[in-house]
Scaffold this active site. Structure first.
Site, PDB file in Angstrom:
ATOM      1  N   HIS A 331      -9.770  44.096  68.557  1.00 57.75           N
ATOM      2  CA  HIS A 331      -8.636  44.007  67.630  1.00 57.75           C
ATOM      3  C   HIS A 331      -8.825  44.887  66.395  1.00 57.75           C
ATOM      4  O   HIS A 331      -7.865  45.130  65.661  1.00 57.75           O
ATOM      5  CB  HIS A 331      -8.425  42.561  67.163  1.00 57.75           C
ATOM      6  CG  HIS A 331      -7.929  41.644  68.236  1.00 57.75           C
ATOM      7  ND1 HIS A 331      -6.817  41.919  68.992  1.00 57.75           N
ATOM      8  CD2 HIS A 331      -8.399  40.448  68.682  1.00 57.75           C
ATOM      9  CE1 HIS A 331      -6.622  40.939  69.864  1.00 57.75           C
ATOM     10  NE2 HIS A 331      -7.569  40.042  69.694  1.00 57.75           N
ATOM     11  N   ASP A 367      -9.417  40.902  78.326  1.00 57.88           N
ATOM     12  CA  ASP A 367      -9.298  39.819  77.358  1.00 57.88           C
ATOM     13  C   ASP A 367      -7.856  39.314  77.368  1.00 57.88           C
ATOM     14  O   ASP A 367      -6.927  40.100  77.546  1.00 57.88           O
ATOM     15  CB  ASP A 367      -9.674  40.325  75.972  1.00 57.88           C
ATOM     16  CG  ASP A 367      -9.809  39.213  74.938  1.00 57.88           C
ATOM     17  OD1 ASP A 367     -10.942  38.867  74.580  1.00 57.88           O
ATOM     18  OD2 ASP A 367      -8.760  38.702  74.483  1.00 57.88           O
ATOM     19  N   HIS A 369      -6.006  38.459  75.039  1.00 56.30           N
ATOM     20  CA  HIS A 369      -5.238  39.042  73.950  1.00 56.30           C
ATOM     21  C   HIS A 369      -5.248  40.571  74.072  1.00 56.30           C
ATOM     22  O   HIS A 369      -6.256  41.156  74.428  1.00 56.30           O
ATOM     23  CB  HIS A 369      -5.823  38.636  72.596  1.00 56.30           C
ATOM     24  CG  HIS A 369      -5.908  37.156  72.391  1.00 56.30           C
ATOM     25  ND1 HIS A 369      -7.057  36.444  72.633  1.00 56.30           N
ATOM     26  CD2 HIS A 369      -4.980  36.262  71.975  1.00 56.30           C
ATOM     27  CE1 HIS A 369      -6.838  35.172  72.369  1.00 56.30           C
ATOM     28  NE2 HIS A 369      -5.585  35.031  71.974  1.00 56.30           N
ATOM     29  N   ASP A 458     -11.569  34.808  77.650  1.00 57.68           N
ATOM     30  CA  ASP A 458     -10.658  33.776  77.176  1.00 57.68           C
ATOM     31  C   ASP A 458      -9.435  33.619  78.071  1.00 57.68           C
ATOM     32  O   ASP A 458      -8.559  32.794  77.774  1.00 57.68           O
ATOM     33  CB  ASP A 458     -10.223  34.043  75.729  1.00 57.68           C
ATOM     34  CG  ASP A 458      -9.918  35.500  75.456  1.00 57.68           C
ATOM     35  OD1 ASP A 458      -9.928  36.300  76.408  1.00 57.68           O
ATOM     36  OD2 ASP A 458      -9.673  35.854  74.295  1.00 57.68           O
TER      37      ASP A 458
END
Length: 623
Positions: A331, A367, A369, A458
């Site tokens: 991120h 991931d 996200h 995740d």
């Protein structure tokens, strides 16, 4: 599924499952790229699952949610630990800042520092109290917050006190991480990769350093932070229990990344802002992205390990590698830290690989996200292909980026490939389907010199933030499918993943593939979901203009979508025909409520009603 946790009473913990009610996403917040100043006169508790130095000192190596840190103070029966939160001068001896010659001190030095008496360790040191003042019960927020609930060590979800198992993952109350001591004991025995190390033709390198465990949230919060040191402890314990470490791997010597290397990815202001956190007890870049006095060191170690592993793989010193690092990185953008991430480890590794001789780099980010930072860094670069599979849900899932139409800019058009799932609960079948029809065809056409996986776990079953259903088998199979993309030159970098059982078992299965084990494929049905087909079809319709190799995939997926639609339409017609018949009972004409009223309240018999109905039907039938 490999297990590295045991309850305190030695009973077996149960395998965790997905709970829809526990679905959470990372909070969206201002991303100004600058850390907030340390909070003056703040009350910081080091108790709970975010203890750092004490856990490393304990012989048990277990992470106990109920353990306390130094200088406990009893407040109505509840112990809290207080530390000053102010800017700390480098000459102080309070143990908050540990920098020697602009480098991190060793863990042994840190332990010696932490043994010293800490100034400002009581409320009286921070504030002056008068016995005649009003009641000070408002000074005990932490005691109130946890009074009637406990937090699961496995997934961090809160549970009411009367429950003995976590309502999200079914973990037993009071569980601890065990097995890290076995991993730690082997660290000194592990073969370190040096210039004169003789290696077998096929080998796997692992990157790890204990100082990354010192990065933890210090400020008192209602809930434990999901990005916590226990994540690395759980994975390390699982690797040791599986016999993978140290007998089957070599260790890459850890080092801190240099500022010159970071400047190839981030702005100078961003690098300086992260570096300034070493002078603060705690600080925040965003509401969910914390830092303490050790975070800058941990972030530089994580980036340095990833850079060196990428270089070693390109040079042919090792075949592949696993970077067991934190804080995560995907991120972190050019000029901002966010989403638990400080420096972008995957981007640093990609550029290190290119400096080592790789012309083309593939980054696959699974991931849950979207890796908005990685996409931003390489948005206009056609030498780095970025493919991401993530929850998107029309931008409502954190961070909101990664729609299928985001394909890159200028020369980089077509080199950002986003596969945005429209819902949670996505499992192995949809991921493997997307790999078969999108990821692998594009990767084969691109022909990378090295493949980097931003391996967030995740999306795994039971994760409290991702709420998806990918199993360790699914991760191992995706890893196996990617090994052919760059002649086996593969670097796996840990990103997210917040269920300790899920990330430890998934990471272990991935490392087994790196070591040459082939996952046992399930021969059963592997049909994707309707939503998965629709997402893949949307991606293919956009990306086929940049990658003509996708045209056959688009045609086959479109045919599959039509067959699925026809199947459900046919099944629906069959159900209708099953219930179809004649005119039905006579009371359908008037409605059952009317019939009930006439029978119960008007006293009419069913025979009379039936005769009346027949007469009425005959009258309506006449012209």
């Amino acid at each position: 599924m490999a297990s590295d946790m045991r309850p305190l009473n030695s009973q077996e913990g149960q395998i965790c499952g997905v709970s829809d009610q526990a679905c959470h996403s990372k909070s969206k917040s201002d991303n100004d790229g600058k850390p907030s100043r340390a909070k003056a006169n703040g009350v910081s508790s080091l108790s709970g699952s975010h203890n750092d130095v004490k856990f490393l000192k304990e012989n048990s190596g277990a992470c106990n949610l109920n353990s306390d840190h130094a200088n406990p103070l009893s407040v109505d029966g509840a112990k809290v630990s207080i530390a000053r939160s102010e800017l700390i001068d480098s000459s102080d001896d309070d143990g908050c800042l540990h920098v020697v010659n602009e480098s991190c001190m060793t863990c042994d030095d840190l332990f010696q520092e932490s043994d010293r008496e800490q100034p400002g360790g009581t409320l009286e040191d921070l504030f002056s109290f008068n016995d005649e003042e009003d009641d000070d019960s408002d000074w005990e927020p932490s005691a109130r917050l946890v009074l009637n609930k406990w937090f699961c060590l496995n997934c961090t979800m809160p549970n009411m006190e009367e429950f003995t198992h976590c309502q999200n993952c079914d973990e037993l109350k009071g569980s601890v991480v065990v097995g890290y001591d076995a991993f730690k004991a082997h660290l000194a025995q592990a073969a370190l990769l040096s210039a004169d190390t003789a290696l077998p033709s096929v080998s796997t390198a692992v990157g790890f350093d204990e100082r990354m465990l010192l990065h933890s949230e210090i400020e008192v919060k209602p809930n434990p932070h999901p990005e916590r040191p226990d994540r690395l402890r759980a994975i390390a314990a699982s690797l040791a229990a599986a016999g993978i470490f140290p007998s089957k791997c070599v260790m890459v010597p850890p080092r801190e990344i240099t500022k010159e290397e970071l400047l190839m990815v981030h702005t100078s202001d961003h690098i300086d802002s992260v570096e300034q956190t070493k002078n603060m007890l705690y600080s925040y870049f965003t509401s969910d992205t914390y830092a303490n006095g050790h975070s800058a060191c941990a972030a530089k170690l994580a980036a340095g390990i990833c850079a060196d592993l990428a270089s070693l793989i390109v040079f042919g010193r090792v075949r592949n590698g696993f970077a067991m690092v934190r804080p995560p990185g995907h991120h972190a953008g050019v000029k901002q830290a966010m989403g638990f991430c400080l420096h972008n480890n995957a981007a640093v590794a990609a550029l290190a690989a290119q400096r080592a001789g790789a012309k083309k780099v593939l980054i696959v980010d699974w991931d849950v996200h979207h890796g908005n930072g990685t996409q931003e860094i390489f948005d206009g670069d056609n030498s780095v292909l970025y493919i991401s599979l993530h929850r998107h849900e029309d931008g409502s899932f954190y961070p909101g980026t990664g729609a299928a139409h985001e394909v890159g800019v200028m020369d980089g058009q077509g080199f950002s490939v986003n596969i945005p799932w429209s819902r949670g609960g996505v499992g192995d079948n949809d991921y493997i389907f997307a790999f078969q029809h999108v990821v692998l065809p594009i990767a084969a056409e691109f022909a990378p010199d090295i493949t980097i996986i931003s391996a967030g776990f995740d999306a795994a079953r039971g994760d409290p933030l991702g709420c998806c259903d990918v199993t360790p088998f699914g991760y191992s199979r995706m890893t196996s499918m990617l090994t052919a993309c760059s002649q086996g030159k593969l670097l796996v970098i840990l990103e997210g993943g917040y269920n300790l059982r899920s990330i430890s078992s998934s990471a272990t299965e991935v490392v087994k593939v790196l070591l040459g084990d082939n996952p046992i494929y399930d021969t059963g049905a592997t049909e994707p979901s309707e939503e998965g087909i629709q997402t893949v079809l949307q991606v293919l319709s956009i990306q086929q203009q940049f990658w003509p190799v996708l045209v056959p995939s688009f045609a086959s997926v479109l045919a599959l979508q039509r067959s699925v639609f026809n199947k459900y339409t046919s099944d629906g017609n069959k159900m209708k025909r099953k219930h179809a018949g004649g005119a039905g009972p006579f009371w359908w004409k008037w409605g059952s409520k009317r019939l009930l009223y006439e029978v119960l309240f008007e006293g009419r018999s069913l025979r009379k009603i039936k005769d009346t109905g027949k007469e009425k039907l005959n009258d309506e039938a006449e012209p």
